[in-house]
Design an enzyme around this catalytic site. Structure first.
Site, PDB file in Angstrom:
ATOM      1  N   GLU A  82       6.133 -43.152-175.681  1.00  0.00           N
ATOM      2  CA  GLU A  82       5.000 -43.645-175.413  1.00  0.00           C
ATOM      3  C   GLU A  82       5.527 -45.121-174.604  1.00  0.00           C
ATOM      4  OE1 GLU A  82       1.588 -47.137-177.238  1.00  0.00           O
ATOM      5  OE2 GLU A  82       3.673 -47.184-177.915  1.00  0.00           O
ATOM      6  N   ASP A 121       7.716 -45.378-180.145  1.00  0.00           N
ATOM      7  CA  ASP A 121       7.099 -46.431-179.979  1.00  0.00           C
ATOM      8  C   ASP A 121       7.263 -47.132-178.794  1.00  0.00           C
ATOM      9  OD1 ASP A 121       4.497 -47.973-180.761  1.00  0.00           O
ATOM     10  OD2 ASP A 121       6.083 -49.745-180.955  1.00  0.00           O
TER      11      ASP A 121
END
Length: 599
Positions: A284, A247
Site C-alpha cells: 500500500e 501497510d
C-alpha cells in the site's frame, strides 16, 4: 521444540529472564551487538518475560503468543505442533487474483478466526482466490481495526491466538483459497509498545504521522530490519501464509543504499523457492510511483503488486458524484478513462488536495495485474464520518455498475467484506483503549477530523461522529449474515458471482494488458438532479465490451466490435441488435442504471 530466550536490548546494563510460573528471575548473558541470551530451554506453553535493569517484566518483542494481552508475559508457542493437511498446496499468484478483505472481529458475530472458517465456503462460491485478513497482530483492548498493533509476531488473543491462525490458513488451503496477511511495520500502537526501553527501534532522523519513524537506516537499524523481515518470513514458513499486504510503505523512511522492502523482497523470494510456492508482497503506497514494482536488481523494491487508490477514486467519484476532500480531482469520465488505462490520475501533475505535483507515469510495459483496485475497502468505508458503505448512497444499478468497472478492469480486484451483497451494516472506526486519556484523545481526534473535508455538505448537516470507544460502534459494524438470502441482496450477490466467473471464462476480461483497454464516453441526453455522472460508458477489454448506462433513461448504444459477440451478462436485461452493415457497430439497448457485458 523448546525456546532459548534471546533479546536484542543494547540499552539496559542487565536483563533477567522472568518466569511468572515460579517467580524466578535469572540473569541473561550479554552477547555481541546488544543481544542477550538465557541459559534455558522453555517448552511449549511456558510463560516468560524480561526485566530490564531490575524493572518490571516486559513481553518479548518477538512473542508468538500473548494470552494475557500486550502488557502480560509471552507464552512459548511451538508452531511445529500443528498437523497441517495442505501438503499438496501449490499457492496462488496474487496478480490477477480476486482478493477478499475481511476484518476478523466483525466478519462474524463471534469475531474469531475459527468462526471465520465457517464462512469460507461463501467465498469459494463467490469465486474469490485470496482471503486478505486485516492485521491480526496483538493490540491492547479487545476490539480495534488492528493497525495499532504492538506485537507483530503474535496473533491477537481474542481472535483465537496463533494456533487459530494456523487452523484458518489450513482450512482455506483445503478449499483452494490463498491467505494474505495485512502487516504493519511503519509504526506501533500507543499502548503496550516497550521497544524504546530496549534499543534504537525508532529514530528522530525521520518523522511519520505517528511520530518518530521506525529506525531503518540509523545505528542499530540492521537489527530492526531483521526484526521486520524475520516476522514476515515466519508467517510464511510457520503459518503457511501466501501473501502480505504491507501497510503504508511510504512511511517506511529508509535512506540506506538498500531499501528495507528490497531486502524483504529478496529474502521472501529465497524462501518461496525453498517452499516451492509463490509468496506475494503487495504494497500500500501513496507515492503513485512504480518504484515499488521494479525489481531489486533495477533499484526497485521488488513488490509483487501495489494498491492503486486513484482507480477507486475515479470510479467512486464518477458513480456517486462526491467531490469533497481527496475526490476533488476526480468525478469525470475522462478521469476514469485515464485511471483505467494509465492507472495513476496524479502522474506528475498537480494534486489539488495535496497542493503540489504528485506521482509519476506508469511505463507502458507494466502489466495491469500489478495494481490492486477496489470499489470499497476498510479505509474508504471506515474513514468516512459515518462509516457508510457505497450501498448506503447508491441505488442497486449504481452498485452493479461500480462492481463491473472494478471486476472487469485490467487490474487485480479486491472486495471488502459484505460488499458483494450490498451490506447495509456500516463499518465504522472503533477502538477499545482501556486508558481513559488515550480513549478521550481518540474521541477528540475523530471529531476534529470530520469537522471539515466536506462532510457537512455531503451528509446535509452537522455530522454526529460515532464514538469509537462506544461498544455500540463496534457492534453496529458486525456483518449481518441474514442479508445475503434476502431478495435484493441475493440479486447483487449473484451479479458479483457472474462477473467474477466471467474473469475466468473470457480471456480478454482476465487479461492485464492495458493496451487492450479503452473507454468510450457517451453523454446522457437529459441529465437529472440525481447524484453522479449520468452518461453511458463502453469499456473495451480486447474483443469484450462492458456497456454501463449510468443514466436514468434507457439508451440505445452503438458499440464497435471486431467480430461476433453475444450478451454474456446483464444487470437488468439488454437487447443486442446486429450491425446494419459490414462496418457498422452493433447496437445495444441498455436499460437505465444497468450494465450489459458482450463477449
Amino acid at each position: 521444540m523448546t525456546l532459548t530466550p534471546r533479546l536484542w536490548a543494547p540499552l539496559p546494563d542487565r536483563v533477567d529472564l522472568v518466569l511468572p510460573g515460579d517467580g524466578t528471575r535469572t540473569p541473561m548473558h550479554r552477547q555481541e551487538d546488544g543481544w542477550w541470551v538465557a541459559d534455558a530451554a522453555l517448552p511449549h506453553g511456558t510463560d516468560y518475560a524480561f526485566s530490564l535493569d531490575g524493572g518490571p517484566a516486559r513481553p518479548d518483542p518477538r512473542a508468538a503468543w500473548l494470552p494475557e494481552g500486550v502488557h502480560g508475559p509471552a507464552r512459548v508457542f511451538d508452531a511445529d505442533r500443528f498437523a497441517w493437511t495442505d501438503g499438496g498446496w501449490s499457492g496462488v499468484d496474487v496478480r490477477g487474483a480476486v482478493t477478499y478483505e475481511l476484518h476478523v472481529g466483525t466478519f462474524t458475530p463471534q469475531g474469531t478466526l475459527r468462526s471465520a472458517i465457517e464462512r469460507l465456503e461463501h467465498l469459494v462460491q463467490l469465486g474469490v482466490d485470496v482471503v486478505e485478513l486485516m492485521p491480526v497482530a496483538a493490540f491492547n483492548g479487545r476490539h480495534g481495526w488492528g493497525y495499532d498493533g504492538v506485537a507483530p509476531y503474535a496473533v491477537h488473543e481474542p481472535y483465537g491466538g496463533p494456533q487459530a491462525l494456523q487452523e484458518f490458513v489450513d482450512a482455506a488451503h483445503g478449499l483452494g483459497l490463498a491467505v494474505c496477511l495485512d502487516v504493519v511495520h511503519n509504526h506501533l500502537g500507543p499502548s503496550g509498545n516497550y521497544l524504546h526501553e530496549l534499543g534504537p527501534y525508532f529514530t528522530d532522523a525521520h518523522h511519520t504521522p505517528w511520530g518518530s519513524a521506525v529506525n531503518l537506516d540509523g545505528p542499530g537499524s540492521e537489527h530492526v530490519r531483521r526484526w521486520i523481515c524475520d516476522s514476515v518470513l515466519r508467517w510464511a514458513r510457520d503459518f503457511h501464509v501466501d501473501a502480505f499486504r504491507l501497510d503504508a510503505v511510504h512511511e517506511l523512511r529508509d535512506d540506506s543504499p538498500r531499501h528495507v522492502l528490497a531486502q524483504l523482497s529478496d529474502e521472501v523470494g529465497e524462501l518461496a523457492l525453498a517452499l516451492g510456492r509463490p509468496i506475494g508482497l503487495v504494497a500500500e503506497t501513496d507515492l503513485n510511483d512504480v518504484v515499488s514494482l521494479a525489481t531489486t536488481q533495477d533499484g526497485g523494491w521488488g513488490m509483487t503488486a501495489q494498491w492503486a487508490d486513484d482507480v477507486h477514486h475515479a470510479v467512486h467519484a464518477l458513480v456517486t458524484g462526491e467531490r469533497h476532500g481527496y475526490y476533488v480531482d476526480f468525478g469525470t469520465p475522462e478521469v476514469l478513462r485515464k485511471a483505467l488505462t494509465r492507472v495513476f490520475v496524479h502522474d506528475g501533475g498537480i494534486s489539488t488536495f495535496r497542493g503540489e505535483p504528485w506521482g509519476a507515469p506508469v511505463p507502458d510495459d507494466v502489466d495491469g495485474h500489478g495494481f490492486v483496485v477496489f470499489g470499497a475497502n476498510h479505509d474508504q468505508v471506515g474513514n468516512r464520518a459515518l462509516g457508510d458503505r457505497p450501498g448506503a448512497r447508491l441505488d442497486p444499478g449504481g452498485q452493479a455498475a461500480q462492481a463491473a468497472l472494478v471486476l472487469l478492469s485490467p487490474f487485480s480486484p479486491l472486495l471488502f467484506m459484505g460488499e458483494e451483497w450490498g451490506a447495509t451494516t456500516p463499518w465504522q472506526f472503533f477502538t477499545d483503549h482501556p486508558e481513559p486519556e488515550l480513549a478521550q484523545a481518540v474521541r477528540a481526534g475523530r471529531t476534529r477530523e470530520f469537522g471539515g473535508h466536506g462532510w457537512v455538505e455531503l451528509y446535509g448537516g452537522p455530522v454526529d461522529v460515532p464514538d469509537p470507544q462506544d461498544p455500540a460502534t463496534f457492534e453496529a459494524s458486525v456483518l449481518d449474515w441474514s442479508e445475503p438470502a434476502q431478495p435484493g441482496h441475493a440479486r447483487l450477490l449473484e451479479w458479483y458471482r457472474v462477473l467474477i466467473a466471467l474473469r475466468r471464462a473470457v480471456p480478454d476480461l482476465a487479461s492485464g494488458d492495458r493496451h487492450l483497454t479503452a473507454l468510450d464516453i457517451h453523454d446522457a441526453p437529459a441529465p437529472t438532479e440525481a447524484p453522479g455522472w449520468q452518461g453511458v460508458l463502453v469499456l473495451h477489454r480486447g474483443d469484450a465490451r462492458v456497456v454501463v448506462n449510468l443514466g436514468h433513461s434507457p439508451a440505445a448504444v452503438p458499440v464497435p466490435v471486431a467480430g461476433p459477440v453475444r450478451v454474456v451478462a446483464a444487470w437488468d436485461g439488454g437487447v443486442l441488435h446486429p450491425p446494419a452493415g459490414p462496418d457498422a457497430p452493433v447496437v445495444v439497448d441498455v436499460p437505465a442504471r444497468s450494465v450489459v457485458v458482450l463477449a
